[in-house]
Design an enzyme around this catalytic site. Structure first.
Site, PDB file in Angstrom:
ATOM      1  N   LYS A   1      -6.625 -68.097 -77.722  1.00 42.75           N
ATOM      2  CA  LYS A   1      -7.242 -66.807 -78.041  1.00 42.75           C
ATOM      3  C   LYS A   1      -8.428 -66.972 -78.982  1.00 42.75           C
ATOM      4  O   LYS A   1      -9.390 -66.214 -78.914  1.00 42.75           O
ATOM      5  CB  LYS A   1      -6.206 -65.849 -78.643  1.00 42.75           C
ATOM      6  CG  LYS A   1      -5.126 -65.420 -77.655  1.00 42.75           C
ATOM      7  CD  LYS A   1      -5.299 -63.973 -77.275  1.00 42.75           C
ATOM      8  CE  LYS A   1      -4.277 -63.365 -76.378  1.00 42.75           C
ATOM      9  NZ  LYS A   1      -3.866 -63.839 -75.152  1.00 42.75           N
TER      10      LYS A   1
ATOM     11  N   LYS B   1      -3.117 -69.337 -65.622  1.00 44.07           N
ATOM     12  CA  LYS B   1      -2.115 -68.273 -65.577  1.00 44.07           C
ATOM     13  C   LYS B   1      -2.762 -66.906 -65.327  1.00 44.07           C
ATOM     14  O   LYS B   1      -3.885 -66.669 -65.781  1.00 44.07           O
ATOM     15  CB  LYS B   1      -1.333 -68.356 -66.891  1.00 44.07           C
ATOM     16  CG  LYS B   1      -1.013 -67.071 -67.564  1.00 44.07           C
ATOM     17  CD  LYS B   1      -0.403 -67.281 -68.909  1.00 44.07           C
ATOM     18  CE  LYS B   1      -1.236 -66.482 -69.886  1.00 44.07           C
ATOM     19  NZ  LYS B   1      -0.608 -65.931 -71.023  1.00 44.07           N
TER      20      LYS B   1
ATOM     21  N   LYS C   1      -4.221 -60.643 -68.303  1.00 42.09           N
ATOM     22  CA  LYS C   1      -4.841 -59.319 -68.404  1.00 42.09           C
ATOM     23  C   LYS C   1      -6.293 -59.385 -68.828  1.00 42.09           C
ATOM     24  O   LYS C   1      -7.073 -58.492 -68.545  1.00 42.09           O
ATOM     25  CB  LYS C   1      -4.151 -58.515 -69.513  1.00 42.09           C
ATOM     26  CG  LYS C   1      -2.751 -58.170 -69.303  1.00 42.09           C
ATOM     27  CD  LYS C   1      -2.249 -57.622 -70.644  1.00 42.09           C
ATOM     28  CE  LYS C   1      -0.786 -57.328 -70.604  1.00 42.09           C
ATOM     29  NZ  LYS C   1      -0.263 -57.002 -71.936  1.00 42.09           N
TER      30      LYS C   1
HETATM   31  P1  AMP Z   1       1.651 -60.011 -72.799  1.00 41.04           P
HETATM   32  O1  AMP Z   1       0.844 -59.400 -71.745  1.00 41.04           O
HETATM   33  O2  AMP Z   1       1.030 -61.244 -73.336  1.00 41.04           O
HETATM   34  O3  AMP Z   1       2.118 -59.047 -73.836  1.00 41.04           O
HETATM   35  O4  AMP Z   1       2.946 -60.538 -72.051  1.00 41.04           O
HETATM   36  C1  AMP Z   1       4.091 -59.771 -71.789  1.00 41.04           C
HETATM   37  C2  AMP Z   1       5.157 -60.613 -71.125  1.00 41.04           C
HETATM   38  O5  AMP Z   1       4.704 -61.050 -69.834  1.00 41.04           O
HETATM   39  C3  AMP Z   1       5.534 -61.893 -71.886  1.00 41.04           C
HETATM   40  O6  AMP Z   1       6.931 -62.084 -71.791  1.00 41.04           O
HETATM   41  C4  AMP Z   1       4.790 -62.964 -71.157  1.00 41.04           C
HETATM   42  O7  AMP Z   1       5.426 -64.215 -71.268  1.00 41.04           O
HETATM   43  C5  AMP Z   1       4.832 -62.462 -69.728  1.00 41.04           C
HETATM   44  N1  AMP Z   1       3.689 -62.964 -68.930  1.00 41.04           N
HETATM   45  C6  AMP Z   1       2.377 -62.796 -69.209  1.00 41.04           C
HETATM   46  N2  AMP Z   1       1.600 -63.373 -68.267  1.00 41.04           N
HETATM   47  C7  AMP Z   1       2.454 -63.915 -67.365  1.00 41.04           C
HETATM   48  C8  AMP Z   1       2.274 -64.648 -66.146  1.00 41.04           C
HETATM   49  N3  AMP Z   1       1.061 -64.930 -65.662  1.00 41.04           N
HETATM   50  N4  AMP Z   1       3.378 -65.042 -65.458  1.00 41.04           N
HETATM   51  C9  AMP Z   1       4.612 -64.756 -65.934  1.00 41.04           C
HETATM   52  N5  AMP Z   1       4.853 -64.066 -67.068  1.00 41.04           N
HETATM   53  C10 AMP Z   1       3.797 -63.658 -67.789  1.00 41.04           C
END
Ligand code: AMP
Ligand code: TRP
Length: 325
Positions: A110, A192, A195
């Site tokens: 980040k 990966k 968002k």
């Molecule tokens: P965040 O958007 O970073 O708040 O992520 C929310 C949840 O989604 C967390 O448990 C992350 O580990 C999971 N996550 C985010 N991106 C991915 C991805 N590309 N594949 C699987 N899980 C994800």
């Protein structure tokens, strides 16, 4: 078992968030005491628009409800509405060496991504996450693979607190799904799904059928033409096969068989249809819940009260053990 997890209200929630995290939550809530947070204090560590934040919080709530989280069974609340999160994060930061935070992969990524926004909140992000988990004495944390390191740090912090003061916390363990823990970008399947990338690299849970079709049809695939799972040689097709398998509950070999003599484009067409159908309830529920503001706010109010009653008791215990009361 008590479970804690959360999602940041930033941009749009995508199918990776759903398959990596939320999908597990639905099963877990049947037999466990679950606390699911919308972690707005984490969201503000990267650039964001204050005017958009409340909308993003509402969007995450709608996704939780549309995915099947039951507000009677599970606690759903907004992190900043329970002040103890910030308080515990401060206390835990005093027993967390900077060296440990410096090693965190997400911080490094980040900081590279937002070079002019490397704030100390971003550096302390994992301490706040440890506070989220420990404030409820949660034993398990269902998350995607990218959060494993942070949960590991929460274990270290819990252990250190217990040694330094008195035994208070058990060490939480990460629950990482066997499949879908790391869904890859549709544009670059070696990265990966995220968002913060361009919209065509992810499928938002609220995308309309045309958007879904377009994104899947133009998803990057590999050379050759077999629909075969091979993560190193065919990362694009393997990623699409994983999504296909998770949405249909069919094992990958069965899908490979089904598309043995078919082309990439036939496979993608089929995956588009499956995804459109799977996400239809999300779009429907979104439309419905957007007109029920009072009901939706009431869920968050109830969640706040229930979360607070656990958090306040544990916080009082922590203050006492640290000599603050
Ligand atoms: P965040 O958007 O970073 O708040 O992520 C929310 C949840 O989604 C967390 O448990 C992350 O580990 C999971 N996550 C985010 N991106 C991915 C991805 N590309 N594949 C699987 N899980 C994800
Ligand atoms: N850091 C997590 C993410 O980026 C979100 C999060 C914040 C979280 N606090 C948490 C996840 C506590 C699990 C438990 O995805």
């Amino acid at each position: 078992m008590r479970i804690f997890s959360g999602i940041r209200p930033t941009n749009e929630i995508h199918i990776g968030n759903y398959l990596g995290a939320i999908k597990q939550w639905i099963e877990l809530q049947e037999k466990n005491e679950c606390v699911f947070s919308i972690v707005d204090l984490h969201a503000i560590t990267t650039p964001y628009n204050p005017k958009q934040l409340q909308k993003d919080i509402l969007n995450v709530l709608i996704i939780y409800l549309a995915a099947g989280i039951d507000a009677d069974k599970s606690i759903i609340f907004v992190q900043s509405q329970v002040k103890e999160h910030a308080e515990l994060a401060w206390l835990l930061s005093t027993i967390t060496p900077m060296g440990e935070l410096n090693r965190m992969t997400q911080f490094k990524e980040k900081s590279k991504e937002h070079k002019d926004y490397v704030n100390s909140g971003l550096f302390n992000y994992p301490v706040l996450m440890a506070a989220d988990i420990l404030l409820y004495k949660a034993e398990a944390v269902p998350v995607g693979k990218d959060q494993e390191q942070h949960v590991e740090l929460a274990r270290t912090i819990a252990r250190r607190f217990n040694q330094k003061f008195q035994k208070t916390f058990s060490e939480p363990k990460a629950l990482i799904p066997k499949e879908g823990a790391k869904i890859m970008s549709l544009v670059n399947p070696k990265k990966k799904m995220s968002k913060s990338d361009e919209p065509k690299s992810y499928i938002s849970l609220f995308d309309n059928p045309e958007q879904i079709q377009k994104k899947i049809i133009s998803a990057k695939t590999d050379s050759g033409k077999d629909i075969r799972y091979n993560i190193t040689k065919k990362p694009g097709i393997s990623n699409l096969l994983t999504i296909y398998s998770l949405l249909t509950k069919k094992p990958i070999p069965e899908i490979e068989n089904q598309f043995k003599k078919k082309s990439y484009s036939e496979f993608k067409k089929s995956l588009s249809k499956i995804t459109v159908d799977y996400l239809e309830p999300f779009r429907r529920k979104q439309k419905e819940l957007l007109t029920r503001e009072v009901y939706v706010q009431e869920i968050l109010r109830q969640g706040q009260i229930r979360a607070q009653s656990i958090a306040q008791e544990i916080m009082q215990d922590v203050r006492g053990k640290m000599g603050l009361s």
